[in-house]
Design a protein around this motif. Structure first.
Motif, mmCIF file in Angstrom:
data_model
loop_
_atom_site.group_PDB
_atom_site.id
_atom_site.type_symbol
_atom_site.label_atom_id
_atom_site.label_comp_id
_atom_site.label_asym_id
_atom_site.label_seq_id
_atom_site.Cartn_x
_atom_site.Cartn_y
_atom_site.Cartn_z
ATOM 1 N N ARG A 19 2.200 1.007 -2.159
ATOM 2 C CA ARG A 19 1.798 -0.381 -1.974
ATOM 3 C C ARG A 19 2.462 -1.293 -3.007
ATOM 4 N NH1 ARG A 19 -3.814 -0.201 -2.909
ATOM 5 N NH2 ARG A 19 -3.775 2.039 -3.241
ATOM 6 N N PHE A 20 2.583 -0.836 -4.236
ATOM 7 C CA PHE A 20 3.223 -1.625 -5.291
ATOM 8 C C PHE A 20 4.700 -1.854 -4.960
ATOM 9 C CE2 PHE A 20 5.775 -1.750 -9.166
ATOM 10 C CZ PHE A 20 5.222 -2.846 -9.812
ATOM 11 N N LEU A 21 5.391 -0.799 -4.568
ATOM 12 C CA LEU A 21 6.817 -0.914 -4.260
ATOM 13 C C LEU A 21 7.054 -1.726 -2.989
ATOM 14 C CD1 LEU A 21 7.854 2.730 -5.176
ATOM 15 C CD2 LEU A 21 8.615 0.641 -6.341
ATOM 16 N N HIS A 22 6.174 -1.557 -1.996
ATOM 17 C CA HIS A 22 6.280 -2.343 -0.763
ATOM 18 C C HIS A 22 6.129 -3.829 -1.065
ATOM 19 C CE1 HIS A 22 4.503 -4.346 2.809
ATOM 20 N NE2 HIS A 22 5.358 -3.605 3.483
ATOM 21 N N ALA A 23 5.127 -4.183 -1.854
ATOM 22 C CA ALA A 23 4.898 -5.586 -2.198
ATOM 23 C C ALA A 23 6.063 -6.141 -3.012
ATOM 24 C CB ALA A 23 3.590 -5.726 -2.974
ATOM 25 N N GLY A 24 6.509 -5.386 -4.014
ATOM 26 C CA GLY A 24 7.617 -5.840 -4.844
ATOM 27 C C GLY A 24 8.902 -5.998 -4.054
ATOM 28 N N LEU A 25 9.174 -5.041 -3.179
ATOM 29 C CA LEU A 25 10.380 -5.108 -2.361
ATOM 30 C C LEU A 25 10.313 -6.298 -1.406
ATOM 31 C CD1 LEU A 25 13.053 -3.783 -1.620
ATOM 32 C CD2 LEU A 25 11.820 -2.279 -0.046
ATOM 33 N N ALA A 26 9.165 -6.524 -0.804
ATOM 34 C CA ALA A 26 9.013 -7.657 0.112
ATOM 35 C C ALA A 26 9.257 -8.980 -0.612
ATOM 36 C CB ALA A 26 7.619 -7.645 0.735
ATOM 37 N N LEU A 27 8.681 -9.134 -1.808
ATOM 38 C CA LEU A 27 8.861 -10.369 -2.576
ATOM 39 C C LEU A 27 10.319 -10.556 -2.997
ATOM 40 C CD1 LEU A 27 5.639 -10.291 -4.786
ATOM 41 C CD2 LEU A 27 6.112 -11.802 -2.839
ATOM 42 N N ALA A 28 10.958 -9.458 -3.393
ATOM 43 C CA ALA A 28 12.364 -9.541 -3.801
ATOM 44 C C ALA A 28 13.254 -9.932 -2.630
ATOM 45 C CB ALA A 28 12.809 -8.202 -4.394
ATOM 46 N N ILE A 29 13.000 -9.358 -1.465
ATOM 47 C CA ILE A 29 13.820 -9.666 -0.290
ATOM 48 C C ILE A 29 13.601 -11.105 0.167
ATOM 49 C CG2 ILE A 29 14.183 -9.120 2.141
ATOM 50 C CD1 ILE A 29 15.447 -7.144 0.175
ATOM 51 N N VAL A 30 12.357 -11.572 0.150
ATOM 52 C CA VAL A 30 12.093 -12.970 0.512
ATOM 53 C C VAL A 30 12.818 -13.896 -0.459
ATOM 54 C CG1 VAL A 30 10.309 -14.748 0.621
ATOM 55 C CG2 VAL A 30 9.911 -12.533 1.691
ATOM 56 N N THR A 31 12.769 -13.579 -1.754
ATOM 57 C CA THR A 31 13.486 -14.375 -2.753
ATOM 58 C C THR A 31 14.979 -14.387 -2.460
ATOM 59 O OG1 THR A 31 11.847 -13.837 -4.444
ATOM 60 C CG2 THR A 31 13.977 -14.627 -5.214
ATOM 61 N N GLN A 32 15.520 -13.227 -2.110
ATOM 62 C CA GLN A 32 16.937 -13.128 -1.760
ATOM 63 C C GLN A 32 17.289 -14.039 -0.587
ATOM 64 O OE1 GLN A 32 19.276 -9.501 -2.054
ATOM 65 N NE2 GLN A 32 19.338 -10.867 -3.789
#
Length: 203
Positions: A19-32
């Motif tokens: 869940r931590f990695l999913h949330a972090g990855l989602a936020l990073a991709i949206v930022t990208q």
């Protein structure tokens, strides 16, 4: 009219690391994706504006988290296994995927959503494709970063294979993100799945 199945009390299927990695990855991709709309990239004269710098480092963060998520999938004791995410090499899993596609297609023709079932073949395969797509986009950006940092290529991205792949995949990631988020929000509004289940970092 869309129908739904009340299913709001499902236990969390994924461990905290997932869940931590999913949330972090989602936020990073949206930022990208958001920064890519207005940023000015580097050339042989300048290093790129502040939005490009945010884009660059959020991309590196996405690469690390994508790698971490792959490792977590391989070693975790609960959650969707790798075979379900990548059913393309198993006749049995491909057969299950075909049947699940028919279930979803039949429900769509009736303007209905099937019962939310994360371990089902089609949702698992879609999640797997999304993770491959996002990992490839992040990795291609990281390759470009490394090539420039090591002096193997100028900062001007024109003609670079890594950047050509990165830009091509970005359009697919936009489509995946919009579809994935829209369906998750729809299921949340229909109370067949709570968004807080995947975004919670509690035990």
């Amino acid at each position: 009219m869309l129908s739904h199945v009340q299913n709001t009390n499902l236990p969390t299927r994924h461990n905290r690391a997932t869940r931590f990695l999913h949330a972090g990855l989602a936020l990073a991709i949206v930022t990208q994706l958001v920064t890519s709309l207005q940023m000015h990239g580097p050339d042989d004269v300048q290093a790129g504006d502040i939005l490009f710098q945010v884009h660059r480092y959020s991309g590196l963060a996405a690469t690390v988290m994508a790698f971490g998520l792959w490792v977590t999938i391989l070693v975790r004791s609960r959650g969707t296994d790798l075979g379900a995410l990548m059913p393309w090499f198993s006749g049995r899993r491909l057969m299950a995927l075909g049947l699940d596609i028919k279930v979803h297609a039949g429900a769509a023709l009736k303007l209905r959503l099937p019962e939310h079932d994360p371990p089902a073949a089609l949702p698992s395969a879609i999640h797997g494709l999304g993770l491959v797509l996002i990992s490839a986009m992040a990795a291609s950006g990281a390759v470009y970063f490394a090539q420039v940092a090591l002096g193997l290529h100028s900062a001007e991205p024109d003609g670079m294979i890594a950047m050509t792949v990165h830009l091509a995949l970005a359009n697919l990631v936009w489509a995946y993100l919009i579809a994935h988020a829209s369906l998750a929000l729809l299921r949340h509004l229909m109370q067949s799945m709570r968004l807080s289940t995947m975004w919670s970092l509690g035990r």
